[in-house]
Design a protein around this motif. Structure first.
Motif, mmCIF file in Angstrom:
data_model
loop_
_atom_site.group_PDB
_atom_site.id
_atom_site.type_symbol
_atom_site.label_atom_id
_atom_site.label_comp_id
_atom_site.label_asym_id
_atom_site.label_seq_id
_atom_site.Cartn_x
_atom_site.Cartn_y
_atom_site.Cartn_z
ATOM 1 N N PHE A 26 1.495 -2.535 -0.349
ATOM 2 C CA PHE A 26 2.438 -3.166 0.571
ATOM 3 C C PHE A 26 3.667 -2.283 0.745
ATOM 4 C CE2 PHE A 26 6.067 -5.903 1.484
ATOM 5 C CZ PHE A 26 5.601 -6.721 2.496
ATOM 6 N N HIS A 27 4.215 -1.837 -0.376
ATOM 7 C CA HIS A 27 5.409 -0.987 -0.309
ATOM 8 C C HIS A 27 5.110 0.338 0.393
ATOM 9 C CE1 HIS A 27 9.254 0.735 -1.180
ATOM 10 N NE2 HIS A 27 8.669 1.759 -1.753
ATOM 11 N N ALA A 28 3.927 0.886 0.187
ATOM 12 C CA ALA A 28 3.583 2.172 0.789
ATOM 13 C C ALA A 28 3.724 2.138 2.310
ATOM 14 C CB ALA A 28 2.168 2.587 0.389
ATOM 15 N N TYR A 29 3.308 1.049 2.954
ATOM 16 C CA TYR A 29 3.453 1.031 4.413
ATOM 17 C C TYR A 29 4.732 0.354 4.887
ATOM 18 C CZ TYR A 29 1.086 -3.623 4.624
ATOM 19 O OH TYR A 29 0.717 -4.936 4.472
ATOM 20 N N HIS A 30 5.294 -0.582 4.117
ATOM 21 C CA HIS A 30 6.550 -1.208 4.549
ATOM 22 C C HIS A 30 7.769 -0.335 4.275
ATOM 23 C CE1 HIS A 30 5.728 -5.134 6.276
ATOM 24 N NE2 HIS A 30 4.644 -5.132 5.524
ATOM 25 N N GLU A 34 7.978 4.141 10.560
ATOM 26 C CA GLU A 34 7.082 3.756 11.657
ATOM 27 C C GLU A 34 6.644 2.295 11.554
ATOM 28 O OE1 GLU A 34 2.675 5.236 10.823
ATOM 29 O OE2 GLU A 34 4.141 6.717 10.141
ATOM 30 N N THR A 35 6.526 1.749 10.343
ATOM 31 C CA THR A 35 6.202 0.338 10.178
ATOM 32 C C THR A 35 7.433 -0.508 10.464
ATOM 33 O OG1 THR A 35 4.514 0.831 8.512
ATOM 34 C CG2 THR A 35 5.354 -1.414 8.561
ATOM 35 N N ALA A 36 8.569 -0.095 9.942
ATOM 36 C CA ALA A 36 9.813 -0.859 10.109
ATOM 37 C C ALA A 36 10.319 -0.833 11.548
ATOM 38 C CB ALA A 36 10.885 -0.319 9.174
ATOM 39 N N ARG A 37 9.847 0.099 12.352
ATOM 40 C CA ARG A 37 10.358 0.252 13.723
ATOM 41 C C ARG A 37 10.357 -1.066 14.489
ATOM 42 N NH1 ARG A 37 12.335 -0.364 17.730
ATOM 43 N NH2 ARG A 37 12.169 0.764 19.671
ATOM 44 N N PHE A 38 9.309 -1.855 14.360
ATOM 45 C CA PHE A 38 9.201 -3.083 15.134
ATOM 46 C C PHE A 38 9.350 -4.340 14.280
ATOM 47 C CE2 PHE A 38 6.741 -0.008 17.760
ATOM 48 C CZ PHE A 38 7.655 0.064 18.807
ATOM 49 N N LEU A 39 9.874 -4.186 13.084
ATOM 50 C CA LEU A 39 10.134 -5.326 12.201
ATOM 51 C C LEU A 39 11.636 -5.444 11.967
ATOM 52 C CD1 LEU A 39 7.329 -4.698 9.549
ATOM 53 C CD2 LEU A 39 7.296 -6.353 11.425
ATOM 54 N N PRO A 40 12.120 -6.653 11.658
ATOM 55 C CA PRO A 40 13.551 -6.794 11.362
ATOM 56 C C PRO A 40 13.936 -5.975 10.130
ATOM 57 C CG PRO A 40 12.505 -8.944 11.649
ATOM 58 C CD PRO A 40 11.410 -7.919 11.605
ATOM 59 N N SER A 45 12.874 -1.319 0.447
ATOM 60 C CA SER A 45 12.935 -0.689 -0.863
ATOM 61 C C SER A 45 11.830 -1.299 -1.732
ATOM 62 C CB SER A 45 14.295 -0.964 -1.513
ATOM 63 O OG SER A 45 14.406 -2.345 -1.844
ATOM 64 N N TYR A 46 11.593 -0.708 -2.870
ATOM 65 C CA TYR A 46 10.566 -1.243 -3.771
ATOM 66 C C TYR A 46 10.933 -2.662 -4.212
ATOM 67 C CZ TYR A 46 6.716 -1.089 -7.069
ATOM 68 O OH TYR A 46 5.542 -1.350 -7.744
ATOM 69 N N THR A 47 12.202 -2.897 -4.484
ATOM 70 C CA THR A 47 12.651 -4.232 -4.885
ATOM 71 C C THR A 47 12.432 -5.241 -3.766
ATOM 72 O OG1 THR A 47 14.277 -3.299 -6.395
ATOM 73 C CG2 THR A 47 14.636 -5.577 -5.704
ATOM 74 N N GLN A 48 12.763 -4.860 -2.540
ATOM 75 C CA GLN A 48 12.523 -5.754 -1.402
ATOM 76 C C GLN A 48 11.035 -6.038 -1.218
ATOM 77 O OE1 GLN A 48 14.581 -3.202 1.374
ATOM 78 N NE2 GLN A 48 16.257 -4.687 1.615
ATOM 79 N N SER A 49 10.210 -5.025 -1.420
ATOM 80 C CA SER A 49 8.757 -5.223 -1.330
ATOM 81 C C SER A 49 8.279 -6.190 -2.410
ATOM 82 C CB SER A 49 8.021 -3.885 -1.458
ATOM 83 O OG SER A 49 8.285 -3.069 -0.337
ATOM 84 N N MET A 50 8.815 -6.048 -3.628
ATOM 85 C CA MET A 50 8.463 -6.974 -4.718
ATOM 86 C C MET A 50 8.815 -8.403 -4.353
ATOM 87 S SD MET A 50 9.185 -5.772 -8.645
ATOM 88 C CE MET A 50 10.747 -5.067 -8.274
#
Length: 183
Positions: A26-30, A34-40, A45-50
């Motif tokens: 999950f963290h690898a692509y978030h 390029e993934t974040a471009r169309f997401l809020p 960060s790793y912590t946010q992904s967790m």
């Protein structure tokens, strides 16, 4: 609201709750721009992904505002390919569909297959009447996916959002339960 029976199986995919083992993928692509471009928000960060994986693993779908976010994996491989989301919107029988895939999983029809399964869930078990998808007009891949799902373009809201330093035009696609059943 009926209980959501998981996992959901399609021809090539398994849609399931997130698990701790999904964190690194999950963290690898978030974490990618390029993934974040169309997401809020910015890349995670790793912590946010967790935090996000924990939230997705423990979703509750009982009232307006709740989300179901399902991990997408191929039947022949337990690797996380992405996620598909259904949010229960305010108003009788309203929902919102979303998705995000890892770069290596894009362009193979996985998002379409996962979104079809979630539309079946929304209009079937969950009894929704209308499901929409909201996206940045520059996100041509997601617009094409909405069209493959036979969703109609209902609105083009020019300069609707200001995020990531620029104005963005929002497209709203939607489909009704009777349209989904008759396609």
């Amino acid at each position: 609201m009926p209980e959501i029976r998981l996992p959901i199986s399609t021809k090539r995919l398994i849609l399931r709750r997130f698990e701790g083992r999904d964190l690194d993928a999950f963290h690898a692509y978030h974490s990618l721009p390029e993934t974040a471009r169309f997401l809020p928000g910015p890349p995670k960060s790793y912590t946010q992904s967790m935090e996000r994986v924990g939230k997705y693993a423990n979703f509750v779908y009982e009232k307006e505002g709740d989300w179901v976010c399902l991990a997408i994996e191929a039947k022949d491989s337990p690797e996380l390919l992405g996620e598909v989301v259904l949010k229960w919107l305010p108003g009788l029988g309203q929902g919102e569909l979303g998705w995000s895939l890892a770069p290596g999983a894009r362009g193979q029809g996985y998002a379409t297959e996962a979104a079809e399964a979630v539309l079946d869930l929304g209009f079937g078990e969950l009894g929704l009447h209308r499901i929409e998808a909201r996206l940045d007009a520059l996100n041509a891949g997601s617009a094409a996916l909405c069209e493959r799902l036979t969703m109609r373009l209902e609105a083009r809201l020019v300069d609707k959002w200001h995020y990531k330093g620029q104005w963005a035009t929002e497209l709203v696609y939607a489909i009704l339960d009777m349209e989904w059943r008759c396609r």
